[in-house]
Design an enzyme around this catalytic site. Sequence first.
Site, PDB file in Angstrom:
ATOM      1  N   SER A  75       0.861  -1.188   0.000  1.00  0.00           N
ATOM      2  CA  SER A  75       0.000   0.000   0.000  1.00  0.00           C
ATOM      3  C   SER A  75       0.898   1.239   0.000  1.00  0.00           C
ATOM      4  O   SER A  75       2.026   1.204   0.505  1.00  0.00           O
ATOM      5  CB  SER A  75      -0.934   0.005   1.210  1.00  0.00           C
ATOM      6  OG  SER A  75      -0.206  -0.004   2.418  1.00  0.00           O
ATOM      7  N   GLY A  77       1.147   4.217   1.565  1.00  0.00           N
ATOM      8  CA  GLY A  77       1.694   4.752   2.807  1.00  0.00           C
ATOM      9  C   GLY A  77       2.702   3.827   3.449  1.00  0.00           C
ATOM     10  O   GLY A  77       3.767   4.260   3.913  1.00  0.00           O
ATOM     11  N   CYS A  78       2.391   2.541   3.478  1.00  0.00           N
ATOM     12  CA  CYS A  78       3.293   1.561   4.099  1.00  0.00           C
ATOM     13  C   CYS A  78       4.612   1.460   3.344  1.00  0.00           C
ATOM     14  O   CYS A  78       5.685   1.365   3.940  1.00  0.00           O
ATOM     15  CB  CYS A  78       2.619   0.182   4.158  1.00  0.00           C
ATOM     16  SG  CYS A  78       1.101   0.120   5.138  1.00  0.00           S
ATOM     17  N   SER A  79       4.525   1.471   2.021  1.00  0.00           N
ATOM     18  CA  SER A  79       5.716   1.278   1.194  1.00  0.00           C
ATOM     19  C   SER A  79       6.581   2.520   1.058  1.00  0.00           C
ATOM     20  O   SER A  79       7.805   2.421   0.981  1.00  0.00           O
ATOM     21  CB  SER A  79       5.299   0.809  -0.211  1.00  0.00           C
ATOM     22  OG  SER A  79       4.708  -0.464  -0.164  1.00  0.00           O
ATOM     23  N   VAL A  83       7.433   1.976   6.437  1.00  0.00           N
ATOM     24  CA  VAL A  83       8.405   0.898   6.638  1.00  0.00           C
ATOM     25  C   VAL A  83       9.833   1.271   6.241  1.00  0.00           C
ATOM     26  O   VAL A  83      10.784   0.887   6.930  1.00  0.00           O
ATOM     27  CB  VAL A  83       7.951  -0.384   5.907  1.00  0.00           C
ATOM     28  CG1 VAL A  83       9.018  -1.465   5.981  1.00  0.00           C
ATOM     29  CG2 VAL A  83       6.638  -0.889   6.511  1.00  0.00           C
TER      30      VAL A  83
END
Length: 200
Positions: A75, A77-79, A83
């Site tokens: 996703s 935001g996560c990528s 993270v």
Amino acid sequence: MASRISVFFARNAIRAPAARPSCRMFHATGTAKVVAGDQVPAVPLYGSSPGDEVDLAALTKKGKSILVFVPGAFSPGCSARHVPGYVSLAPRFASEKGVSGIYIISGNDAFVMNAWGKELGAANDKVKYLADPSLKFISALGLDFDATKFFGNKRSKRAAVFVEDGTVTKTWVEPDNTGISSTLIQVVLSAAADANNCSL
């Protein structure tokens, strides 16, 4: 007659239930968010494949670890925002803070998490990507939420958790479940440095 009635009610009086112990191993599904003092659940997670079972309770039993919970692999935001910060600073956490491992956990399946880990990197094997497709681990810590609007099912809230010798010492959970503010690595580092109850 009055005395017999009194005896009847005295014998059959409803007693208040005994107080439950305050110590808890982990939360039941959907009860509350993880807090300091909780234990890492002995619930299996999965590494590179469904056959690669990982006992995170055992891995974090000794030393210091960081658990990073995200709503979904790949996703935006996560990528892009969440993270990568933990990956880039993993060597620093290891050398300066004695953190033996950073674990990225999501409700995706093992194949997806493995592919995502290869894309984002593992920072000299200090970062491990773990799948919780059944959300049993995530739910045990009270971090599951209804993400049907975004992913079509339940997922993990975005959170960061410090663990020392198997016990949670500090937590950060995004108030809106998916935002990226209080769980950014810069915020977590700053808060950890200021926290009196955290030895990191």
